[in-house]
Design a protein around this motif. Structure first.
Motif, short mmCIF file in Angstrom:
data_model
loop_
_atom_site.label_atom_id
_atom_site.label_comp_id
_atom_site.label_asym_id
_atom_site.label_seq_id
_atom_site.Cartn_x
_atom_site.Cartn_y
_atom_site.Cartn_z
N PHE A 39 77.97 26.28 31.65
CA PHE A 39 77.21 27.12 32.57
C PHE A 39 77.45 28.60 32.30
O PHE A 39 77.02 29.45 33.06
CB PHE A 39 77.58 26.78 34.02
CG PHE A 39 77.12 25.41 34.44
CD1 PHE A 39 75.83 25.22 34.91
CD2 PHE A 39 77.96 24.31 34.32
CE1 PHE A 39 75.40 23.95 35.28
CE2 PHE A 39 77.53 23.05 34.69
CZ PHE A 39 76.24 22.87 35.18
N SER A 89 74.28 19.02 35.24
CA SER A 89 73.59 19.81 36.27
C SER A 89 72.60 18.97 37.05
O SER A 89 72.39 19.17 38.25
CB SER A 89 72.87 21.00 35.63
OG SER A 89 71.91 20.57 34.68
N ALA A 143 73.22 18.90 41.29
CA ALA A 143 72.48 20.00 41.91
C ALA A 143 71.58 19.60 43.07
O ALA A 143 71.08 20.47 43.79
CB ALA A 143 71.65 20.73 40.85
#
Length: 411
Positions: A50, A324, A328
């Motif tokens: 990230f 992710s 998320a």
């Protein structure tokens, strides 16, 4: 210096296993770069970076079982000074299992007493973790087949179930017999594996801690299905849009009207989310469910949402999801319409505060303009956290989905 850490895929996840690294110390990475593969109770997934920078150090070796939040690697940003060298290699020991943990490239040889007396110390082969699916490992254990002797045809060379079953027919452990084959046996019910255990823990916690309220609303899809039919008439089979894309898009946009359904309940307080990441429940071929997210679903066009939905389902069933996508989701959408269910009453996936369900699209008698006519309809349901919202706001949310589906050309 920034650390890449073991992500959490749910409130009840406590650890994951690092399967392999895709990078080495000194490699440059950008946001979204796949740096490794991780296995959890629910999925095998790609670990993303990230941040942008250079891999300063890999802190965990393949095969290690690591607690959620524990550092896996360090990334140094451009211009940032290098960290002082470690006094010793940092390793995270795997949990005790029947299979030995893989040896580090720099590890010292094991004591000679730990090896078979007939094998010289130098000849001890290194133990390697075989990349394989949970179903393949389970079947191999049942048949007594070593995974190291199999050729994987799954993602990244992983051994999948189809690689194990043919091997059973030629395994030397199964001698050929001239006796008549045994009569067929009734199949046993599937055993509760890691995925089912993880789901059980999360759902038990949800029903124990979250005060659910439930609402349902039947929606006419006459305009939406007519518009969709006209759109698909000019497209190839591969490019056709499915009704699920309309339902997902309408859900994402309806959250603009009732934003409190889009967020999390963490540490006794509500935390709203500014982004709309729709968790999409997908049934896995090996059993169980997983709900990766369609990121920024409210900012995507219908065509883009359809492309990403098709891609997400394919990668979920192939075990190629990104970290992710599994961490998320701000709200989840589930549907059992393809199973013929008229309605689904889902359970909230903590720490989220709402989940939307859609049943099968069925023709029902519908009154419009004083006349009764058959309409394709769908039952939309909502389960929401009463600590964050109430039935009045939930009702407005379902009404907003209905309104949006009556103008499909504006979605």
């Amino acid at each position: 210096m920034t650390e890449i850490r073991m992500p959490s895929l749910g409130a009840d996840m406590v650890s994951g296993t690092l399967l392999e690294w895709k990078v080495a110390a000194g490699d440059r990475v950008a946001r979204g770069t796949i740096v490794g593969m991780i296995e959890t109770e629910k999925a095998t997934m790609e670990l993303e970076s990230f941040v942008e920078g250079e891999i300063e150090a890999l802190l965990v070796e393949p095969g290690a079982k690591v607690a959620v939040g524990a550092p896996l690697a360090r990334v140094r940003a451009a211009g940032e000074p290098a960290a002082p060298p470690l006094s010793a290699p940092v390793r995270t020991a795997p949990a005790p299992t029947a299979q030995a943990a893989p040896a580090a490239p720099t590890a010292q040889p094991a004591p000679a007493a730990a090896r078979p007396p007939t094998m010289p110390a130098q000849a001890a082969p290194p133990t390697e973790r075989v990349h394989s699916s949970p179903a393949a490992r389970k079947r191999a254990r049942e048949l007594g087949i070593g995974l190291g002797n199999l050729h994987g045809t799954g993602p990244h060379g992983a051994i999948v179930l189809r690689d194990v079953v043919p091997s059973a027919a030629v395994s030397p452990a199964a001698p050929v017999s001239s006796a008549a084959p045994a009569p067929p046996r009734r199949p046993s019910p599937p055993s509760a594996g890691p995925i089912r255990d993880a789901i059980a823990a999360a759902m038990a916690r949800s029903k124990r801690e979250i005060p659910h309220y439930y609402l349902s609303h039947t929606i006419s899809l006459k305009r939406a299905m007519t518009w969709l039919g006209e759109l698909n008439a000019h497209r190839s089979i591969q490019d056709r849009m499915v009704p699920a894309a309309l339902l997902l898009r309408a859900t994402a946009l309806a959250l603009w009207d009732v934003p409190e359904l889009n967020g999390f309940w963490i540490d006794g307080a509500y935390r709203p989310s500014e982004e709309v990441h729709l968790g999409t429940a997908i049934a896995l071929r090996t059993g169980g469910l997983i709900a990766p997210a369609l990121l920024d679903a409210d900012d995507k066009s219908l065509d883009q949402l359809m492309i990403e939905l098709r891609d997400l389902v394919g990668r979920a069933r192939a075990g190629r999801l990104r970290s992710s996508e599994l961490t998320a989701a701000t709200i989840t959408v589930t549907s059992l319409g393809d199973r013929g269910c008229e309605a689904v009453w889902p359970v909230i996936n903590p720490p989220q505060v709402a989940i939307v369900g859609f049943g099968a699209i069925l023709e029902r008698a519908w009154v419009e303009g004083g006349a009764v006519a058959p309409h394709p309809t769908v039952v939309a349901t909502l389960a929401a956290d009463h600590r964050v919202s109430d039935g009045h706001r939930g009702g407005l949310f379902l009404a907003a989905i209905d309104h949006l589906l009556q103008e499909p050309d504006k979605l």
